[in-house]
Scaffold this active site. Structure first.
Site, mmCIF file in Angstrom:
data_model
loop_
_atom_site.group_PDB
_atom_site.id
_atom_site.type_symbol
_atom_site.label_atom_id
_atom_site.label_comp_id
_atom_site.label_asym_id
_atom_site.label_seq_id
_atom_site.Cartn_x
_atom_site.Cartn_y
_atom_site.Cartn_z
ATOM 1 N N GLY A 54 0.702 -1.256 0.000
ATOM 2 C CA GLY A 54 0.000 0.000 0.000
ATOM 3 C C GLY A 54 0.734 1.314 0.000
ATOM 4 O O GLY A 54 1.875 1.431 0.383
ATOM 5 N N SER A 55 0.064 2.252 -0.508
ATOM 6 C CA SER A 55 0.380 3.670 -0.434
ATOM 7 C C SER A 55 -0.884 4.359 -0.913
ATOM 8 O O SER A 55 -1.489 3.950 -1.896
ATOM 9 C CB SER A 55 1.540 4.045 -1.331
ATOM 10 O OG SER A 55 1.611 5.461 -1.422
#
Length: 128
Positions: A54-55
């Protein structure tokens, strides 16, 4: 080899596999060139990854890849997160998830990967 998953974003696609363990679109893929830090291109290829890393800007990077003509043809994963799903929806990139990791680990860089639009992913081994 035939793999079965869940088609999250509709569409058919085919291309050479770019295999990654964990995928973050922030830092792992240049949004202008579609290149990974190790020099591989994801443009018009099928990204095969086990899990997201994720980001929150990942969705925008996926959309920027599409706008810059450097988007992958499709993405196939064991697990995804809402960021990758949103990016694929925005960019119209077919996305399949829920393929068991032990099956996905058999895919190699350069294999021909084809999504038929129903969650079925066919993989043909690249010539040595």
């Amino acid at each position: 080899m035939e793999l079965r998953g869940r088609q999250l974003v509709p569409g058919r696609a085919a291309g050479q596999a770019v295999v990654m363990d964990a995928l973050s679109f922030y830092g792992d893929v240049d949004p202008h060139t579609g290149r990974t830090p190790d020099g591989r291109s994801v443009a018009s290829r099928v990204i095969v990854a086990r899990r997201p890393r994720g980001s929150t800007v990942g969705s925008y990077v996926i959309y920027a890849l599409k706008a810059n003509g450097a988007a992958p043809a499709a993405i196939v994963m064991s697990r995804v997160d809402p960021i990758i799903v949103a990016g694929c929806v925005l960019a119209g990139i077919p996305l399949v998830d829920s393929i068991p990791e032990d099956q996905l680990s058999k895919v190699r860089d350069g294999d021909l990967v084809e999504l038929d639009g129903s969650g079925v992913v066919r993989v043909r081994r690249a010539a040595p």
